[in-house]
Design a protein around this motif. Structure first.
Motif, PDB file in Angstrom:
ATOM      1  N   ALA A   9      64.244  19.948  62.605  1.00 21.60           N
ATOM      2  CA  ALA A   9      64.152  19.237  61.327  1.00 21.60           C
ATOM      3  C   ALA A   9      65.517  18.896  60.757  1.00 21.60           C
ATOM      4  O   ALA A   9      66.453  19.703  60.807  1.00 21.60           O
ATOM      5  N   SER A  10      65.602  17.708  60.175  1.00 20.86           N
ATOM      6  CA  SER A  10      66.752  17.360  59.329  1.00 20.86           C
ATOM      7  C   SER A  10      66.543  18.062  57.977  1.00 20.86           C
ATOM      8  O   SER A  10      65.469  18.617  57.712  1.00 20.86           O
ATOM      9  N   GLN A  11      67.540  17.985  57.103  1.00 25.62           N
ATOM     10  CA  GLN A  11      67.389  18.585  55.766  1.00 25.62           C
ATOM     11  C   GLN A  11      66.235  17.940  55.003  1.00 25.62           C
ATOM     12  O   GLN A  11      65.450  18.627  54.355  1.00 25.62           O
ATOM     13  N   THR A  12      66.132  16.621  55.077  1.00 25.56           N
ATOM     14  CA  THR A  12      65.038  15.923  54.402  1.00 25.56           C
ATOM     15  C   THR A  12      63.697  16.348  54.983  1.00 25.56           C
ATOM     16  O   THR A  12      62.745  16.618  54.245  1.00 25.56           O
ATOM     17  N   GLU A  13      63.616  16.417  56.302  1.00 27.23           N
ATOM     18  CA  GLU A  13      62.362  16.825  56.945  1.00 27.23           C
ATOM     19  C   GLU A  13      62.014  18.270  56.609  1.00 27.23           C
ATOM     20  O   GLU A  13      60.834  18.598  56.467  1.00 27.23           O
ATOM     21  N   PHE A  14      63.025  19.114  56.461  1.00 24.06           N
ATOM     22  CA  PHE A  14      62.750  20.503  56.079  1.00 24.06           C
ATOM     23  C   PHE A  14      62.083  20.556  54.712  1.00 24.06           C
ATOM     24  O   PHE A  14      61.117  21.277  54.503  1.00 24.06           O
ATOM     25  N   ARG A  15      62.545  19.755  53.767  1.00 21.01           N
ATOM     26  CA  ARG A  15      61.913  19.713  52.438  1.00 21.01           C
ATOM     27  C   ARG A  15      60.463  19.235  52.554  1.00 21.01           C
ATOM     28  O   ARG A  15      59.571  19.748  51.895  1.00 21.01           O
ATOM     29  N   VAL A  20      54.391  20.646  53.281  1.00 22.57           N
ATOM     30  CA  VAL A  20      53.239  20.832  54.184  1.00 22.57           C
ATOM     31  C   VAL A  20      52.794  22.294  54.156  1.00 22.57           C
ATOM     32  O   VAL A  20      51.599  22.593  54.037  1.00 22.57           O
ATOM     33  N   ARG A  21      53.756  23.210  54.237  1.00 20.39           N
ATOM     34  CA  ARG A  21      53.428  24.640  54.192  1.00 20.39           C
ATOM     35  C   ARG A  21      52.749  25.002  52.880  1.00 20.39           C
ATOM     36  O   ARG A  21      51.747  25.729  52.872  1.00 20.39           O
ATOM     37  N   ASP A  41      63.936  31.453  55.718  1.00 19.42           N
ATOM     38  CA  ASP A  41      64.107  30.002  55.806  1.00 19.42           C
ATOM     39  C   ASP A  41      65.572  29.590  55.853  1.00 19.42           C
ATOM     40  O   ASP A  41      65.915  28.570  56.447  1.00 19.42           O
ATOM     41  N   LYS A  42      66.456  30.374  55.251  1.00 17.94           N
ATOM     42  CA  LYS A  42      67.876  30.016  55.214  1.00 17.94           C
ATOM     43  C   LYS A  42      68.513  30.021  56.603  1.00 17.94           C
ATOM     44  O   LYS A  42      69.408  29.226  56.876  1.00 17.94           O
ATOM     45  N   ASN A  43      68.076  30.928  57.467  1.00 16.15           N
ATOM     46  CA  ASN A  43      68.698  31.077  58.786  1.00 16.15           C
ATOM     47  C   ASN A  43      67.815  30.634  59.934  1.00 16.15           C
ATOM     48  O   ASN A  43      68.243  30.675  61.077  1.00 16.15           O
ATOM     49  N   ALA A  44      66.610  30.213  59.638  1.00 16.35           N
ATOM     50  CA  ALA A  44      65.667  29.855  60.696  1.00 16.35           C
ATOM     51  C   ALA A  44      65.948  28.471  61.262  1.00 16.35           C
ATOM     52  O   ALA A  44      66.491  27.594  60.588  1.00 16.35           O
ATOM     53  N   VAL A  45      65.560  28.306  62.508  1.00 11.81           N
ATOM     54  CA  VAL A  45      65.506  26.985  63.122  1.00 11.81           C
ATOM     55  C   VAL A  45      64.175  26.387  62.674  1.00 11.81           C
ATOM     56  O   VAL A  45      63.123  26.981  62.889  1.00 11.81           O
ATOM     57  N   GLN A  46      64.238  25.237  62.034  1.00 14.60           N
ATOM     58  CA  GLN A  46      63.028  24.596  61.526  1.00 14.60           C
ATOM     59  C   GLN A  46      62.622  23.477  62.485  1.00 14.60           C
ATOM     60  O   GLN A  46      63.439  22.639  62.849  1.00 14.60           O
ATOM     61  N   VAL A  47      61.358  23.495  62.889  1.00 14.36           N
ATOM     62  CA  VAL A  47      60.828  22.513  63.820  1.00 14.36           C
ATOM     63  C   VAL A  47      59.732  21.730  63.098  1.00 14.36           C
ATOM     64  O   VAL A  47      58.943  22.312  62.352  1.00 14.36           O
ATOM     65  N   LYS A  57      56.300  10.643  58.812  1.00 18.44           N
ATOM     66  CA  LYS A  57      55.800  11.662  57.873  1.00 18.44           C
ATOM     67  C   LYS A  57      55.683  13.005  58.592  1.00 18.44           C
ATOM     68  O   LYS A  57      55.128  13.085  59.690  1.00 18.44           O
ATOM     69  N   VAL A  58      56.213  14.066  57.975  1.00 16.26           N
ATOM     70  CA  VAL A  58      56.079  15.411  58.534  1.00 16.26           C
ATOM     71  C   VAL A  58      54.628  15.854  58.360  1.00 16.26           C
ATOM     72  O   VAL A  58      54.099  15.866  57.249  1.00 16.26           O
TER      73      VAL A  58
END
Length: 152
Positions: A9-15, A20-21, A41-47, A57-58
C-alpha cells in the motif's frame, strides 16, 4: 490486465485500507472502533487489493508485522460485496510470497495469525494449522494458526 491488483500500500491506499477495516470489523462485525488501529500499524507492511475498474478503489487489505522468525499476518479483510471472488486467497498468497522473498523478512520461518474461529477453515485451506486453545478477543473466539515459510 487483471481487474484486481494486489500490492504494498501507498500512504493514500493505507488510509483507504483503514476505512475498509473499519467498515467490516467495526460496522459489520461490531468490534470497537478504538481497537481497530493499533501500534502494529506503524511498523507493519500493509498490503491492499484494488479494483482497477473502479479507480483503484481499495477493496481488501491485510497487514504483516515482521517479528523475526515468526511474523504475524492480521487484519485480513475484503469488502462484503467483493467476497467470494478469491481475493482473500490472493491476499494470503501475496503475504506468503512476500515473507518468502522480501529481504526484510529474511529471518521469517513461520507466519502466524489469530483467526476468528468461524474463519478458521479459510486459513486451513491456505495451509495454516491451528495450535493451542481457543481464546477470546473482544467477545469473539479466536485460535492461533501457523504456516511454515520456505525462503526462495
Amino acid at each position: 490486465m487483471n481487474r484486481y491488483h494486489i500490492h504494498l500500500a501507498s500512504q493514500t491506499e493505507f488510509r483507504e485500507a483503514i476505512a475498509v477495516r473499519i467498515h467490516v470489523f467495526v460496522e459489520v462485525q461490531g468490534f470497537p472502533l478504538n481497537e481497530e488501529v493499533d501500534q502494529d500499524d506503524k511498523n507493519a507492511v500493509q498490503v491492499v487489493v484494488v479494483d482497477t475498474i473502479k479507480d483503484n478503489k481499495v477493496i481488501g487489505t491485510l497487514r504483516m508485522v515482521n517479528a523475526g522468525d515468526t511474523s504475524k499476518v492480521g487484519r485480513v479483510v475484503v469488502l462484503p460485496e467483493y467476497q467470494g471472488l478469491g481475493l482473500g486467497t490472493r491476499l494470503m498468497d501475496f503475504a506468503k510470497q512476500h515473507a518468502a522473498t522480501d529481504p526484510a523478512f529474511k529471518l521469517c520461518k513461520k507466519l502466524a495469525l489469530s483467526s476468528q474461529c468461524d474463519k478458521q477453515e479459510f486459513y486451513a485451506k491456505r495451509g495454516y494449522k491451528a495450535q493451542g486453545d481457543v481464546f477470546d478477543i473482544l467477545g469473539c473466539p479466536h485460535v492461533m494458526m501457523y504456516m511454515d515459510v520456505r525462503r526462495e
